[in-house]
Design an enzyme around this catalytic site. Structure first.
Site, mmCIF file in Angstrom:
data_model
loop_
_atom_site.group_PDB
_atom_site.id
_atom_site.type_symbol
_atom_site.label_atom_id
_atom_site.label_comp_id
_atom_site.label_asym_id
_atom_site.label_seq_id
_atom_site.Cartn_x
_atom_site.Cartn_y
_atom_site.Cartn_z
ATOM 1 N N HIS A 121 0.824 -1.220 0.000
ATOM 2 C CA HIS A 121 0.000 0.000 0.000
ATOM 3 C C HIS A 121 0.859 1.273 0.000
ATOM 4 C CE1 HIS A 121 -3.742 -2.293 1.687
ATOM 5 N NE2 HIS A 121 -3.501 -2.541 0.426
ATOM 6 N N CYS A 132 4.530 14.659 -13.268
ATOM 7 C CA CYS A 132 5.734 14.036 -13.847
ATOM 8 C C CYS A 132 6.031 12.674 -13.220
ATOM 9 C CB CYS A 132 6.941 14.962 -13.707
ATOM 10 S SG CYS A 132 7.529 15.139 -11.999
HETATM 11 P P1 OAD Z 1 -7.438 -2.931 10.211
HETATM 12 O O1 OAD Z 1 -7.567 -1.726 11.063
HETATM 13 O O2 OAD Z 1 -8.542 -3.229 9.267
HETATM 14 O O3 OAD Z 1 -7.266 -4.214 11.120
HETATM 15 C C1 OAD Z 1 -6.347 -4.261 12.176
HETATM 16 C C2 OAD Z 1 -6.324 -5.670 12.717
HETATM 17 O O4 OAD Z 1 -5.328 -5.724 13.702
HETATM 18 C C3 OAD Z 1 -7.635 -6.127 13.372
HETATM 19 O O5 OAD Z 1 -7.963 -7.425 12.914
HETATM 20 C C4 OAD Z 1 -7.319 -6.136 14.870
HETATM 21 O O6 OAD Z 1 -7.998 -7.172 15.572
HETATM 22 C C5 OAD Z 1 -5.827 -6.418 14.833
HETATM 23 N N1 OAD Z 1 -5.080 -5.898 15.997
HETATM 24 C C6 OAD Z 1 -5.236 -4.724 16.660
HETATM 25 N N2 OAD Z 1 -4.307 -4.578 17.596
HETATM 26 C C7 OAD Z 1 -3.528 -5.685 17.547
HETATM 27 C C8 OAD Z 1 -2.380 -6.119 18.266
HETATM 28 N N3 OAD Z 1 -1.832 -5.397 19.241
HETATM 29 N N4 OAD Z 1 -1.841 -7.315 17.925
HETATM 30 C C9 OAD Z 1 -2.381 -8.072 16.952
HETATM 31 N N5 OAD Z 1 -3.454 -7.713 16.232
HETATM 32 C C10 OAD Z 1 -4.016 -6.525 16.517
HETATM 33 O O7 OAD Z 1 -6.035 -2.819 9.455
HETATM 34 P P2 OAD Z 1 -5.549 -3.552 8.133
HETATM 35 O O8 OAD Z 1 -6.044 -4.929 8.049
HETATM 36 O O9 OAD Z 1 -4.086 -3.310 8.046
HETATM 37 O O10 OAD Z 1 -5.465 0.653 3.400
HETATM 38 O O11 OAD Z 1 -6.259 -2.666 7.039
HETATM 39 C C11 OAD Z 1 -5.982 -2.919 5.694
HETATM 40 C C12 OAD Z 1 -6.013 -1.647 4.918
HETATM 41 O O12 OAD Z 1 -7.237 -0.936 5.169
HETATM 42 C C13 OAD Z 1 -4.954 -0.644 5.323
HETATM 43 O O13 OAD Z 1 -3.700 -0.879 4.716
HETATM 44 C C14 OAD Z 1 -5.525 0.659 4.831
HETATM 45 C C15 OAD Z 1 -6.948 0.465 5.341
HETATM 46 O O14 OAD Z 1 -7.923 1.196 4.707
HETATM 47 C C16 OAD Z 1 -5.384 1.791 2.718
HETATM 48 O O15 OAD Z 1 -5.300 2.867 3.265
HETATM 49 C C17 OAD Z 1 -5.366 1.589 1.243
#
Ligand code: OAD
Length: 247
Positions: A121, A132
């Protein structure tokens, strides 16, 4: 198989793997103090993604989009890698072949010393000209004049992937190759809602990899994985490292 504890059999699978991919999401940086996207305190609970993280939002109001990214850069630049990031870095040195695929844009994997990183991402510390196409690293906090402008006169945008955009093709190709050959995949701290990253674990599993999920909660992936470890990544990963390598 779907277990909540680590058996001797899975320990040897984790220790003896030769080709390893780790896929991370916002959860691995949560214990560093960086907000995740979903969940109770998630960014998408307070802000509307379509107004801030799409090409159309940038076209309509680049200053608003930049103010939000400048605010996030301001938060991130005060944060440090946590024990989970460091265990990932140690794993890179332990396995013969290793690829880290991250959805995170915060740069904390690089800060903890991991080398072979595919940022699917993009990175919040990159900025790219929409005219550019030149992309450069920029660590200015605050960014300065908003919206920033390139030397060529074009608007600069954050070097991240927005909703409605494709993943960088070279990064995606390398990710697919790594998923094809890996015998072990760790999926750490992702809600597995955003495609195509949410499908990476399914692809690895179909290619025969042993899949381990580390998350505070169950996700749509949990029922497919071979081993599910529930808890904060910053606690689970150091424990796992001790169990596998007696570190
Ligand atoms: P999310 O915010 O959707 O999910 C975070 C995950 O981390 C959840 O499943 C939580 O349960 C878990 N979590 C939280 N704290 C934790 C901890 N201390 N240890 C282990 N797990 C934990 O984030 P992503 O899955 O990364 O994209 O989201 C994917 C994409 O959605 C991001 O890259 C971003 C967002 O919109 C863009 O901006 C294009």
């Amino acid at each position: 198989m779907n277990e909540s504890s680590i058996t001797g059999d899975s320990i040897s699978k984790l220790r003896d793997a030769k080709s390893v991919v780790i896929l991370t999401g916002a959860g691995i940086s949560a214990e560093s103090g960086i907000p995740t996207f979903r969940g109770e305190d998630g960014l998408w609970k307070k802000y509307r993604a379509e107004e801030l993280a799409t090409p159309w939002a940038f076209e309509r109001d680049p200053a608003l989009v930049w103010e939000w990214y400048d605010w996030r850069r301001g938060i991130i630049h005060t944060k440090k890698p946590n024990p989970a990031h460091y265990v990932v870095t140690n794993m890179e040195n332990r396995y013969p072949k290793f690829t880290l695929v991250t959805q995170n844009v915060d740069g904390l994997h690089k800060a903890s010393g991991t080398k072979n990183i595919l940022e699917v991402h993009g990175c919040i510390w990159n900025i790219r000209c929409i005219k550019c196409n030149t992309e450069t690293e920029n660590y200015d906090v605050p960014i300065g004049k908003i919206p920033p402008v390139c030397e060529c006169g074009g608007l600069l945008r954050p070097g991240v992937v927005w909703f409605g955009e494709s993943l960088p093709s070279e990064v995606l190709t390398k990710t697919m190759k790594a998923l094809e050959v890996c015998d072990l995949l760790f999926v750490i701290g992702t809600s597995a809602y955003v495609q195509p990253a949410a499908s990476f674990p399914i692809m690895a599993k179909q290619n025969g990899a042993f899949v381990v999920e580390i998350n505070k909660e169950k996700t749509p992936l949990s029922e497919y994985v071979d081993l599910q470890l529930t808890g904060p990544a910053g606690v689970i990963l150091p424990e796992l490292e001790r169990k596998i390598w007696k570190a």
